[in-house]
Write an enzyme that holds these catalytic residues in place. Sequence first.
Site, PDB file in Angstrom:
ATOM      1  N   HIS A   1       0.819  -1.203   0.000  1.00 36.05           N
ATOM      2  CA  HIS A   1       0.000   0.000   0.000  1.00 36.05           C
ATOM      3  C   HIS A   1       0.857   1.259   0.000  1.00 36.05           C
ATOM      4  CE1 HIS A   1       0.883   0.639   4.287  1.00 36.05           C
ATOM      5  NE2 HIS A   1       0.559  -0.630   4.504  1.00 36.05           N
TER       6      HIS A   1
ATOM      7  N   CYS B   1       3.495  -4.713   6.699  1.00 40.36           N
ATOM      8  CA  CYS B   1       3.076  -4.482   5.324  1.00 40.36           C
ATOM      9  C   CYS B   1       4.201  -3.841   4.504  1.00 40.36           C
ATOM     10  CB  CYS B   1       1.839  -3.589   5.297  1.00 40.36           C
ATOM     11  SG  CYS B   1       0.347  -4.390   5.943  1.00 40.36           S
TER      12      CYS B   1
END
Length: 400
Positions: A194, A210
């Site tokens: 992301h 992440c």
Amino acid sequence: MKKSIRAFVTLFLAAAAFSHSAFAVVYPLPAANSRLIGQNLEITIPEDSKLPLEAFAAQYQMGLSNLMEANPGVDVYLPKAGSKLIIPQQLILPDAPREGIVINSAEMRLYYYPKGTKTVVVLPIGIGELGKDTPVNWTTSVQRKKDGPTWTPTKKMHEEYAARGESLPAVFPAGPDNPMGLYALYIGRLYAIHGTNANFGIGLRVSHGCVRLRADDIKWLFDNVPVGTRVQFIDQPVKATVEPDGSRYVEIHNPLSQTEEQFQSREPVPLTLTAAVTKVVSDASVNTTSMEDALKARSGMPVKVNGEADATAPVAVPEQEGALPKEEPMTPVTPQGANVIDSVTGDATAAAQQPAEQAAAEQPATEQSAPAATDAPAESNAQTIPGLSQPGPIYSTPKS
């Protein structure tokens, strides 16, 4: 002919660099028996520069760690005006299938092989903090994409912030202030690739597991990576290749700290050579001194370790008027957690409070191995990258 192609590539690289805009770096794939791609650049920090190293890293599509390895001693906060800066755009492709997305945590780069293009797109990333590590040795796929993800911090994250006298909202709504940025590609069950709401942290260990990218980069991936695309996580601080002419190269990065003691120590993290790397560097033609120097320097750039030294110099990019990169406003960094997909809304909700490596271990067996054929993007999803006809490292259309 080979020299003329090299000259053309050099000219193209230098001309592209003159624009001083951010580009997605796209390389044509070499032959199957070759893994060396690209060429390094050398820039001069403008005399009037008062910008941090991050500004130059973003301008030339690098992570902070990439520039720091290639330029030991560089001042991260204020690189010396008039000094030279190597932009390490020569790479050895990871020892992994040339398919889908390959994320090499050790070098903090993401490799994307668009189906049907014979190219590779290379993007810098931020990864998980020590103890909240991004997965390694894991193969999965893009499960879902989300334009405008939300983020819900876990109870543990609220406790961490409260202990520092800070607070977090219960939910971060979609938008430019969301720590996940504006786009997300959900992978497996607990993780996402992301964006970020901060213009730093790329090339650093900053997340809760992440994978972070700059805003333009995640937008490009969101637009071009199909759901079902294969995603492979690896940890290869040392890469090596034997090129078609017999040249042997190594590319050595600083390994990621595995313990708090290693993280706090001033001593370099020990290197371990895999069987594949050992096979390349144990040849009788390898110069022991060259290999030892490469292991010591850990420059993150390919180094020839046999025969005559590689005399190829970086492409010098002359300083131009108005050469300073655009400095983005600094924003507070907010660590984000691993994410799962809400089966109803599709929004991101913070997952159970597990270290990343534990989360990866708990994936279903089908996700631990290579995904089924249905996970691969369909042939009709082949992407057209701007300018793919050019030889050598090339650049896509400038980003706004």
